[in-house]
Write a protein that holds these residues in place. Structure first.
Motif, PDB file in Angstrom:
ATOM      1  N   LEU A 132     -12.264 -12.792  10.363  1.00 11.73           N
ATOM      2  CA  LEU A 132     -12.494 -13.209   8.990  1.00 11.73           C
ATOM      3  C   LEU A 132     -13.044 -14.624   9.002  1.00 11.73           C
ATOM      4  N   ARG A 176      -2.627 -11.514   3.599  1.00 10.20           N
ATOM      5  CA  ARG A 176      -3.506 -11.275   2.458  1.00 10.20           C
ATOM      6  C   ARG A 176      -4.548 -10.221   2.778  1.00 10.20           C
ATOM      7  N   ALA A 199      -3.004  -7.025   2.302  1.00 13.92           N
ATOM      8  CA  ALA A 199      -2.812  -6.747   0.882  1.00 13.92           C
ATOM      9  C   ALA A 199      -4.134  -6.529   0.166  1.00 13.92           C
ATOM     10  N   ARG A 200      -5.216  -6.456   0.921  1.00 16.08           N
ATOM     11  CA  ARG A 200      -6.554  -6.161   0.392  1.00 16.08           C
ATOM     12  C   ARG A 200      -7.168  -7.303  -0.406  1.00 16.08           C
ATOM     13  N   ILE A 201      -6.621  -8.491  -0.296  1.00 18.40           N
ATOM     14  CA  ILE A 201      -7.212  -9.595  -1.049  1.00 18.40           C
ATOM     15  C   ILE A 201      -8.473 -10.074  -0.356  1.00 18.40           C
ATOM     16  N   TYR A 202      -8.408 -10.221   0.959  1.00 21.74           N
ATOM     17  CA  TYR A 202      -9.593 -10.599   1.716  1.00 21.74           C
ATOM     18  C   TYR A 202     -10.120  -9.394   2.469  1.00 21.74           C
ATOM     19  N   PRO A 203     -11.403  -9.109   2.328  1.00 21.19           N
ATOM     20  CA  PRO A 203     -11.986  -8.084   3.188  1.00 21.19           C
ATOM     21  C   PRO A 203     -12.348  -8.708   4.532  1.00 21.19           C
ATOM     22  N   THR A 212     -14.506  -9.866   7.702  1.00 16.38           N
ATOM     23  CA  THR A 212     -15.925 -10.134   7.912  1.00 16.38           C
ATOM     24  C   THR A 212     -16.499  -9.117   8.889  1.00 16.38           C
ATOM     25  N   GLU A 233       2.573 -13.881  -3.132  1.00 15.78           N
ATOM     26  CA  GLU A 233       2.505 -14.854  -4.213  1.00 15.78           C
ATOM     27  C   GLU A 233       3.293 -14.259  -5.361  1.00 15.78           C
ATOM     28  N   ALA A 264       1.926 -13.336  -9.531  1.00 19.89           N
ATOM     29  CA  ALA A 264       0.493 -13.166  -9.691  1.00 19.89           C
ATOM     30  C   ALA A 264       0.263 -12.167 -10.814  1.00 19.89           C
ATOM     31  N   MET A 283      -0.104  -3.505 -12.194  1.00 16.32           N
ATOM     32  CA  MET A 283      -0.950  -4.026 -11.113  1.00 16.32           C
ATOM     33  C   MET A 283      -0.446  -3.581  -9.756  1.00 16.32           C
ATOM     34  N   LEU A 284       0.845  -3.391  -9.642  1.00 16.48           N
ATOM     35  CA  LEU A 284       1.389  -2.929  -8.373  1.00 16.48           C
ATOM     36  C   LEU A 284       1.274  -1.419  -8.245  1.00 16.48           C
TER      37      LEU A 284
END
Lengths: 290, 294
Positions: free
Chosen positions: A36, A99, A102-106, A108, A123, A126, A144-145
């Motif tokens: 990433l 994260r 948790a699918r927040i960052y894809p 790279t 967090e 959120a 959201m969950l």
């Protein structure tokens, strides 16, 4: 560029667990060659003008002058029933890894595969809307969950019971004290039964009594989850709760094994700052590309 | 031990800005299927956000939710007073129909929806930064919520307009049954543009400033406060304006009381499809990178 994100949690009945006895098929989490990269754009503004010019002139884009690999070549898989503790110094990429799960960052590059519902205790709060009442926020956050209104309504009572905020349920969240806010967030986040539980170290919520309740609740949650990934600096609790350790350093996984070995090696490396005692030679620090 | 120490691993070059490349249709087919599943799963979130936003907007006021209806009513009343009394424009030449007031209101309702949606969508990703960085929500949700909120307001305005129909001297006609089709086409067109603007503004913050000005200019270029008949031989210029077809549909149905020309509906449908296609493609192609640009 090969970037994939797979998740089949959608098919799993909106967060409802299937039968626990069901035989697990394959690893719950699998990361293959995951890297990433963060690029700092703010110091070198990537403006419309520049983009248009580059597009028109077919110029090679200058390499951004600050990029940072938060994760590099991370490979691991998590099987059913594993409890994983992640250690590492600040900035090692522990939270980034959570994260990503948790699918927040894809990623790279590389592939991340997650099978099952994920509960991120990363967090708290959120997605809370300060204008709405505590009750409405429970429903919104639950949605959201991945829970329907109906499923959440069934949990509201238990959440009130746990947080002790029943009498404030109709008060807009902006009038809550920060402790009440944190309690509510924690109560909602831990009210769901996930297959994969991600916990970041920030477990100190509220006063002493609540903290004791919170710790107990997290342990209960861990017992009910199929897999747990815990990030903490409290080595004793990691030793207690986990059975497998992952040691990260500068975005790489330097060691992966039974928790006791990993923690011993980690403690060793902290007390003797010389680069020794890691089960595997430490990789060279991530060099700047470009 | 499951570790690879190979620093030469893939140096994927991030192409930026990625033009909405035409990728193999299989990829887009999978994306569409995924999105359908995701939106179905997160539909309660969308619902919740729309309802809560509308509720918060009128939370402490005495009339509460009634404002959503009273607000457009008063707005339209003001407009009709201004335009019919002060500007002394009572009749629009051409296709007979009702009063000038009705003409304005019929154009204003779709335009407010279009302009409001695009304006709000341009900042929706940036405004939800806190959320996007903390919890996973499909990013399509944010522009969709903005457009849906404007749709609800727009439909209520339409309802208010119906209440005003008789007082301003118009009569309901069977052509109004066409209205749902017009609304659906306008919705698709607006959603596509909103997705495009939301994407553009996330990567190029300058866009946000341009969008407001652009919408203002577009407003005057669209026959809303003036009739096309004023321009006689230069009226064809309006054919270059995509919004013209949508506004014209509403004019035809509400003002002239007739079904819109088939050519106008066909072009509107084509524009809606193109807009939605481009907007969706642009949004999806860049969706993953948004979190790094907040």
């Amino acid at each position: 560029m090969k970037t994939r994100w797979f998740s089949d949690s959608e098919g799993r009945g909106r967060g409802l667990r299937r039968d626990r006895a069901e035989a697990p098929s394959g690893p719950l989490v699998e990361l293959r060659d995951v890297s990433l990269r963060f690029v700092n754009y703010s110091d070198k503004m990537f403006t419309l003008k520049r983009a248009v010019l580059e597009l028109l002139l077919r110029r090679d884009r200058p390499v951004p002058n600050s990029e940072f690999w938060a994760l590099r070549d991370v490979n691991f898989r998590i099987e059913h029933g594993e409890r994983i503790g992640i250690v590492g110094s600040n900035g090692a990429g522990k939270s980034t890894l959570l994260r990503m799960l948790a699918r927040i960052y894809p990623p790279t590059t590389g592939t991340v595969t997650v099978r099952g519902t994920v509960a991120p205790l990363i967090e708290m709060g959120a997605g809370f809307n300060p204008e709405l009442s505590g009750f409405d926020n429970i429903l919104l956050n639950g949605a959201m969950l991945g829970f329907t209104r109906k499923q959440m309504l069934a949990k509201v009572d238990a959440i009130h019971e746990f947080t002790g905020l029943r009498e404030f349920a109709d008060l807009p969240l902006k009038y809550y004290s920060s402790g009440m806010y944190a309690r509510l967030a924690f109560g909602v986040a831990t009210s769901i039964d996930p297959e994969i539980l991600l916990v970041d170290e920030s477990l100190g919520v509220g006063d002493a009594t609540f903290r004791a309740k919170a710790t107990e609740r997290i342990r209960g949650l861990m017992d009910r989850s199929h897999a747990v990934i815990l990030v903490s600096h409290e080595l004793s609790s990691l030793r207690d709760l986990c059975d497998r350790g992952l040691w990260m350093h500068k975005g790489r996984v330097v060691a992966d094994g039974p928790i006791d070995e990993i923690l011993d090696a980690y403690v060793e490396s902290i007390t003797n700052p010389a680069p020794v005692a890691s089960p595997e030679p430490e990789p060279a620090p991530a060099e700047v590309i470009g | 031990m499951d570790v690879r120490n190979d620093p030469t691993a893939a140096e994927a070059v991030e192409t930026f800005p990625a033009p909405p490349r035409v990728r193999p249709s299989r990829v887009w087919g999978r994306r569409l299927a995924e999105d359908r599943a995701e939106l179905a799963r997160f539909w309660p979130v969308v619902q919740n956000m729309v309802v809560q936003e509308l509720r918060v907007r009128y939370q402490r006021s005495f009339m509460g939710f009634l404002w959503t209806l009273v607000n457009p009513l008063l707005m339209m009343f003001t407009l009709s007073v201004v335009f019919s009394t002060l500007m002394k424009m009572d009749k629009v030449g051409g296709d007979g129909g009702g009063s000038y007031t009705l003409y304005i209101l019929a154009g204003m309702v779709p335009w407010t929806f279009l302009a409001g949606s695009i304006g709000e969508a341009s900042t929706c990703i940036i405004q939800n930064e806190a959320l996007i960085r903390k919890i996973y929500v499909p990013k399509l949700v944010f522009p969709l919520v903005r457009v849906l909120i404007n749709l609800v307001t727009g439909l209520l305005s339409l309802a208010a307009l119906f209440l005003l129909l008789l007082p301003i001297g118009a009569r309901p006609s069977p052509a109004m049954l066409f209205l749902p089709v017009a609304v659906v086409l306008l919705f698709a067109f607006t959603l596509g543009l909103s997705l495009l603007v939301a994407t553009a503004n996330t990567f190029f913050r300058d866009c946000g400033h341009l969008v407001g000005i652009f919408i203002q200019a577009w407003y005057f270029a669209t026959p809303i406060i003036y009739p096309t008949s004023q321009f006689e031989e230069r009226a064809w210029l309006f054919w270059l304006n995509p919004a013209f077809y949508f506004v014209e549909m509403f004019h035809a149905v509400l003002y002239a009381g007739a079904l819109p020309q088939l050519s106008i509906v066909a072009i509107a449908a084509a524009l809606a499809a193109v807009s939605l296609g481009i907007g969706y493609a642009a949004f999806k192609a860049n969706e993953d990178k948004m979190v790094f640009r907040l």
